[in-house]
Design a protein around this motif. Structure first.
Motif, PDB file in Angstrom:
ATOM      1  N   GLU A 125      64.087  56.743 -82.741  1.00  0.00           N
ATOM      2  CA  GLU A 125      64.310  56.296 -81.368  1.00  0.00           C
ATOM      3  C   GLU A 125      65.722  56.668 -80.934  1.00  0.00           C
ATOM      4  O   GLU A 125      66.685  56.484 -81.685  1.00  0.00           O
ATOM      5  N   PHE A 134      69.079  56.088 -78.923  1.00  0.00           N
ATOM      6  CA  PHE A 134      69.755  54.865 -78.481  1.00  0.00           C
ATOM      7  C   PHE A 134      71.189  55.200 -78.084  1.00  0.00           C
ATOM      8  O   PHE A 134      71.941  55.775 -78.869  1.00  0.00           O
ATOM      9  N   THR A 166      76.888  47.149 -76.633  1.00  0.00           N
ATOM     10  CA  THR A 166      75.763  47.396 -77.539  1.00  0.00           C
ATOM     11  C   THR A 166      74.826  46.187 -77.582  1.00  0.00           C
ATOM     12  O   THR A 166      73.589  46.324 -77.560  1.00  0.00           O
ATOM     13  N   ILE A 185      72.848  46.007 -74.205  1.00  0.00           N
ATOM     14  CA  ILE A 185      71.811  47.039 -74.128  1.00  0.00           C
ATOM     15  C   ILE A 185      70.642  46.685 -75.040  1.00  0.00           C
ATOM     16  O   ILE A 185      69.473  46.838 -74.660  1.00  0.00           O
ATOM     17  N   THR A 186      70.950  46.183 -76.230  1.00  0.00           N
ATOM     18  CA  THR A 186      69.899  45.858 -77.202  1.00  0.00           C
ATOM     19  C   THR A 186      69.070  44.651 -76.773  1.00  0.00           C
ATOM     20  O   THR A 186      67.835  44.673 -76.826  1.00  0.00           O
ATOM     21  N   CYS A 235      68.364  44.998 -72.115  1.00  0.00           N
ATOM     22  CA  CYS A 235      67.860  46.206 -71.448  1.00  0.00           C
ATOM     23  C   CYS A 235      66.810  46.964 -72.239  1.00  0.00           C
ATOM     24  O   CYS A 235      65.842  47.477 -71.668  1.00  0.00           O
ATOM     25  N   ARG A 236      66.987  47.067 -73.523  1.00  0.00           N
ATOM     26  CA  ARG A 236      66.125  47.909 -74.348  1.00  0.00           C
ATOM     27  C   ARG A 236      64.649  47.559 -74.282  1.00  0.00           C
ATOM     28  O   ARG A 236      63.803  48.464 -74.239  1.00  0.00           O
ATOM     29  N   PHE A 294      64.901  55.355 -72.375  1.00  0.00           N
ATOM     30  CA  PHE A 294      66.175  55.808 -72.918  1.00  0.00           C
ATOM     31  C   PHE A 294      67.128  56.250 -71.814  1.00  0.00           C
ATOM     32  O   PHE A 294      68.318  55.923 -71.837  1.00  0.00           O
ATOM     33  N   LEU A 299      68.711  53.323 -70.152  1.00  0.00           N
ATOM     34  CA  LEU A 299      69.724  52.728 -71.029  1.00  0.00           C
ATOM     35  C   LEU A 299      71.002  53.565 -71.018  1.00  0.00           C
ATOM     36  O   LEU A 299      72.116  53.026 -70.999  1.00  0.00           O
TER      37      LEU A 299
END
Length: 440
Positions: free
Chosen positions: A12, A14, A29, A32-33, A36-37, A42, A45
């Motif tokens: 994946e 990232f 980080t 985003i994790t 948003c993820r 992708f 993000l």
């Protein structure tokens, strides 16, 4: 400080924000994790990460540390919110030398006046607004997470809400709907994209491309204009029959999105995105033969390409030989076109081919209706405006009618205002319109 795309253990992609020492930003980080993820692609993000880098640049240039301030129960006040808004207008890429001069600003409290004085290049209103929206969500997330044990305190809760409301209120107003967008400001006239097709022809002495890439680039431009697909969809095409049905009558290209059971991995550092729905698009037999010829000759000659089935590959014998064409490769090709005549090709982007296709498609439907009305003995059906819009949605891969509005507006505006586009009557001489299918 810069963004980097990582490959996780299960392949994946990232995005992470790294500081000057190559250490990932902990809070970016985490955001985003966690936030948003789960629901974002992708590319989304990556865009959010880039906007949050703008926030980190603001902290650096103003000597602030919002994490430390939030830990101390101090949140953004009116002045800081206003300064941040002004900073979001700055176009860093086109003003790389812009720095907050500490001598000129004293204790770095005059950011707004500096921006007004220095007059750095600005981004468009949509970019500024999106920056502020993502930065606002991030700051609220950090503030709430750091003060999670104090959120029941009415004072803390009110301060965080006030900070959020202030930032939301400062975001510049954007267009209320896509239907209000002026298509003439979004893309050059269709005739210009036909000139690009002619310019990219390997037999044209003025073509900016060299060697074996000539044929590939010319074919990619033709496919874009003949199908109206997005550049991400073009770069995701594969050679198997699930994507290409070149022997059908008429031939078709199928836009497919990866399924959950799809084990095919995109190893590109920045995987192309497919925003629209799955669909099948008719193409001319001539274009089908060109695609087949490219697969059997040019693509096959790039030996490493036999390890995968992406359609368009790199032909230069370097580290990327035989690997699928990336967005960077494609953007470089478009940039070469612009350099041929910067004045003529100013504003040319890949998405413009999509607008040109929609315009030509509407002209073809108009010609069909004119023939149906003038020669009723042929029994041709007159296509209503409702049917026109529905058919355009199908061929472009949309699910909402509002998406079609900007693409119909150019055609409608020309019809109503009798706007003349240079050589518009010659369009069908260069483009085989049989990909429309049926009597269209």
């Amino acid at each position: 400080m810069h963004t980097k795309n990582l490959k996780l253990s299960h392949d994946e992609a990232f995005p992470v924000l790294l500081d000057d020492h190559g250490v990932p930003d902990f809070w970016v980080t985490t955001y985003i994790t966690v936030k948003c993820r789960p629901a974002s692609t992708f590319n989304t993000l990556r865009n959010i990460t880039s906007r949050l880098r703008h926030l980190r640049n603001f902290e650096r240039d103003t000597g602030r540390n919002f994490v430390s301030e939030f830990e101390g129960g101090v949140f953004l006040d009116d002045k800081t919110c206003n300064d941040l808004r002004w900073y979001c207008w700055i176009d860093k890429k086109n003003y790389a030398g812009f720095q907050i001069d500490s001598k000129k600003s004293g204790n770095k409290k005059n950011l707004v006046s500096l921006i007004k004085t220095e007059r750095p290049p600005r981004v468009d209103v949509e970019t500024c607004a999106q920056r502020l929206r993502d930065i606002t969500k991030f700051l609220v997330f950090v503030a709430e997470t750091i003060n999670s044990k104090r959120l029941h305190d009415s004072v803390v809760r009110k301060q965080i809400d006030t900070m959020r409301d202030q930032l939301i209120a400062l975001a510049p107003k954007t267009r209320s709907s896509r239907g209000a967008i002026d298509p003439f400001s979004m893309s050059p006239p269709p005739s210009l994209f036909l000139k690009i097709i002619e310019l990219s022809n390997p037999e044209n002495r003025k073509t900016p491309f060299r060697g074996i890439t000539q044929k590939r680039n010319a074919l990619m431009f033709k496919v874009l204009l003949a199908t109206g697909m997005r550049i991400g969809e073009l770069l995701c095409l594969r050679t198997d029959t699930r994507h290409l049905d070149l022997l059908a009558s008429p031939p078709m290209i199928h836009i497919r999105k990866p399924s959950k059971d799809d084990v095919h991995i995109d190893e590109r550092n920045l995987p192309p995105a497919q925003k629209t729905t799955q669909r099948s698009i008719y193409i001319s037999e001539a274009l089908a033969r060109e695609i087949e010829d490219y697969i059997l000759n040019e693509r096959r000659a790039a030996t490493p390409s036999r390890k995968h089935n992406w359609l368009f590959v790199n032909h230069r014998k370097d580290d990327y030989w035989g690997k699928p064409v990336s967005l960077v490769n494609w953007n470089n090709a478009v940039a070469r076109i612009r350099k041929v005549d910067p004045e003529m090709f100013q504003g040319v982007k890949s998405h413009g081919f999509r607008h040109a296709f929609a315009y030509i498609w509407n002209k073809k439907v108009d010609a069909h209706n004119a023939k149906a009305k003038s020669e009723p003995e042929l029994g041709m059906k007159v296509i209503s405006e409702r049917e026109r819009e529905s058919a355009l949605m199908d061929v472009m891969g949309w699910t909402r009618e509002s998406s079609a509005a900007p693409y119909l507006r150019r055609y409608i505006k020309e019809t109503v205002d009798a706007v003349t586009i240079e050589n518009v009557d010659q369009l069908t001489k260069y483009v085989d319109m049989s990909f429309i299918g049926g009597d269209l």
